[in-house]
Every structure is written in structure tokens, then in C-alpha cells.
Write an enzyme that holds these catalytic residues in place. Structure first.
Site, PDB file in Angstrom:
ATOM      1  CB  SER A  98      -7.109  -0.672  14.295  1.00 56.28           C
ATOM      2  OG  SER A  98      -6.168  -1.408  14.342  1.00 56.28           O
TER       3      SER A  98
ATOM      4  CG  ASP B 186       3.447   1.673   6.885  1.00 56.28           C
ATOM      5  OD1 ASP B 186       3.544   0.806   7.518  1.00 56.28           O
ATOM      6  OD2 ASP B 186       2.119   2.131   6.617  1.00 56.28           O
TER       7      ASP B 186
ATOM      8  CG  HIS C 128      -0.335  -0.427   8.052  1.00 56.30           C
ATOM      9  ND1 HIS C 128       0.008   1.199   7.835  1.00 56.30           N
ATOM     10  CD2 HIS C 128      -1.382  -0.437   8.835  1.00 56.30           C
ATOM     11  CE1 HIS C 128      -0.764   1.867   8.640  1.00 56.30           C
ATOM     12  NE2 HIS C 128      -1.677   0.959   9.300  1.00 56.30           N
TER      13      HIS C 128
END
Length: 220
Positions: A14, A181, A184
Site C-alpha cells: 500500500s 503524519d 507514513h
């Protein structure tokens, strides 16, 4: 295809994979380390979970392809372990495990020489996630539960696993240094991923070895 032919190392996952080729990302670091030795292919899809991955296995990894990857590094679990919500990427734990099993079986069928490493979901900084993205969708308790289940499956299937939850937590100040964040990865977080991957590759008893120092440099 451009020659000479090198080993193919594929990163499949992902957003942790999709963003890995950014500045000082872990995918970019691997491409640099393996320069003139192997080709790194990125198949990263932000927002995806293991359910979506299973649906495209035949397209991303066709069994009848003449050249099969030497190594596939798979990352799914972060989105799967998100808290359930109607429009979210959450996948229940039993389904996640079965999806990862299907991915493992498919990759094993590609070639006797195709090696596999599963990366688990890393931990998150819950406060940073809420502050930066305004989301309360990830919990470390769930990340750990999915990570442990992934490792258990890998032990059952006889494939390599890297528990990123555990690896990150071994570093001081991981919560404030590893995430942009809350989810990530910063260069610091990516460095941990690279170190863990190289450790597995160095210690694996695979023939031929896929550790970068053991591979010949092209036209050396």
C-alpha cells in the site's frame, strides 16, 4: 526488456510501498544499494488493503510470465488494521490472515527460486495522526495484533517475516522520529525498514544469496 538481465526485487503493498521511492525512502535506498546488481520494481498502491491485493494477484504477478521475480517484499496490514468504519479500509483479522495466506501461496507458485518477505504493519503515533490528519483511525493495539498474526502465518507458511511493530519500538524516540503524519515514514523510519530487510537477506540461507554484497556488479 533492457539487458543484461538482473535479479528482480519487487515491493508490493500500500502507501508505505508507494511512497518508498520518495526522498530518502526505503525503496529508493534499496535501489541505491542494489545499483548494478538487481532491479527494484515498485508496485505500491495507496489506500489498499489485503482484500484488494488478492484481487489483482494474477495481474501483478502472472504465473505464465517468462521471468519471475527473485524476491517479493509484501507490505499489507496497516490499512487492514484501521478501526472499522463504513467507508474505511479495515479488514477483519481472520480475513486478513487468509488474504495474506493467499498472497503467499500465489507468490510461492511463481517459481521455486522466488523468495518472499512479509513486512508487518508498523506502529503509529496516534496523537500525531489526530493532529496532522484529523483522524482517530489507527490504534497501536490493533497494529500489534495484526503484526503478530502476520508473523504467525509466516512461520506456518515457511516464509520470512519482519515485525515492524517490534523493530520500531526497539529504537529510542521512535514515536516522534519515524512518522511524517503518524503513519507514513520519515527517513528515520525508512532507515529502520532497510536495516531490517538487509538483516534478513544477509542471514537467509537462500541459494543463490540475494544479499547485496553477494551479488556481482554488472560489467565490473
Amino acid at each position: 526488456m533492457v539487458g543484461p538481465r538482473r535479479p528482480q526485487l519487487v515491493l508490493f503493498g500500500s502507501s508505505i510501498v508507494e511512497l518508498s521511492f520518495g526522498k530518502e525512502g526505503w525503496g529508493a535506498a534499496l535501489a541505491d544499494i542494489y545499483a548494478r546488481k538487481a532491479d527494484i520494481f515498485m508496485r505500491g498502491y495507496g489506500g489498499w488493503n489485503s482484500r484488494k491485493a488478492v484481487q489483482v494477484l494474477d495481474e501483478v504477478f502472472p504465473k505464465d510470465d517468462a521471468v519471475q521475480p527473485s524476491l517479493v517484499i509484501v507490505y499489507f496490514g496497516g490499512n487492514d488494521s484501521a478501526r472499522p468504519r463504513p467507508d474505511g479500509p479495515h479488514v477483519p483479522l481472520p480475513e486478513y490472515v487468509e488474504n495474506m495466506r493467499k498472497i503467499s501461496i500465489h507468490l510461492k507458485s511463481l517459481s521455486e527460486k522466488t523468495r518472499i518477505i512479509f513486512l508487518t504493519a508498523p506502529p503509529v503515533n496516534e496523537a500525531q495522526l489526530l493532529q496532522v490528519l484529523g483522524k482517530d483511525s489507527r490504534k497501536n493495539e490493533l497494529c500489534q495484533k495484526y503484526a503478530d498474526a502476520c508473523v504467525e502465518l509466516c512461520q506456518e507458511m515457511g516464509i520470512k517475516a519482519i515485525n515492524l511493530c517490534n523493530a520500531f519500538k526497539q529504537h529510542d524516540n521512535w514515536m516522534t522520529t519515524c512518522f511524517t503524519d503518524g503513519v507514513h515514514l520519515t527517513p528515520t523510519g525508512s532507515k529502520i525498514v532497510v536495516e531490517e530487510i538487509l538483516k534478513v537477506l544477509k542471514e537467509a540461507d537462500w541459494q543463490p544469496s540475494l544479499y547485496w554484497e553477494d551479488l556481482p556488479a554488472e560489467f565490473a
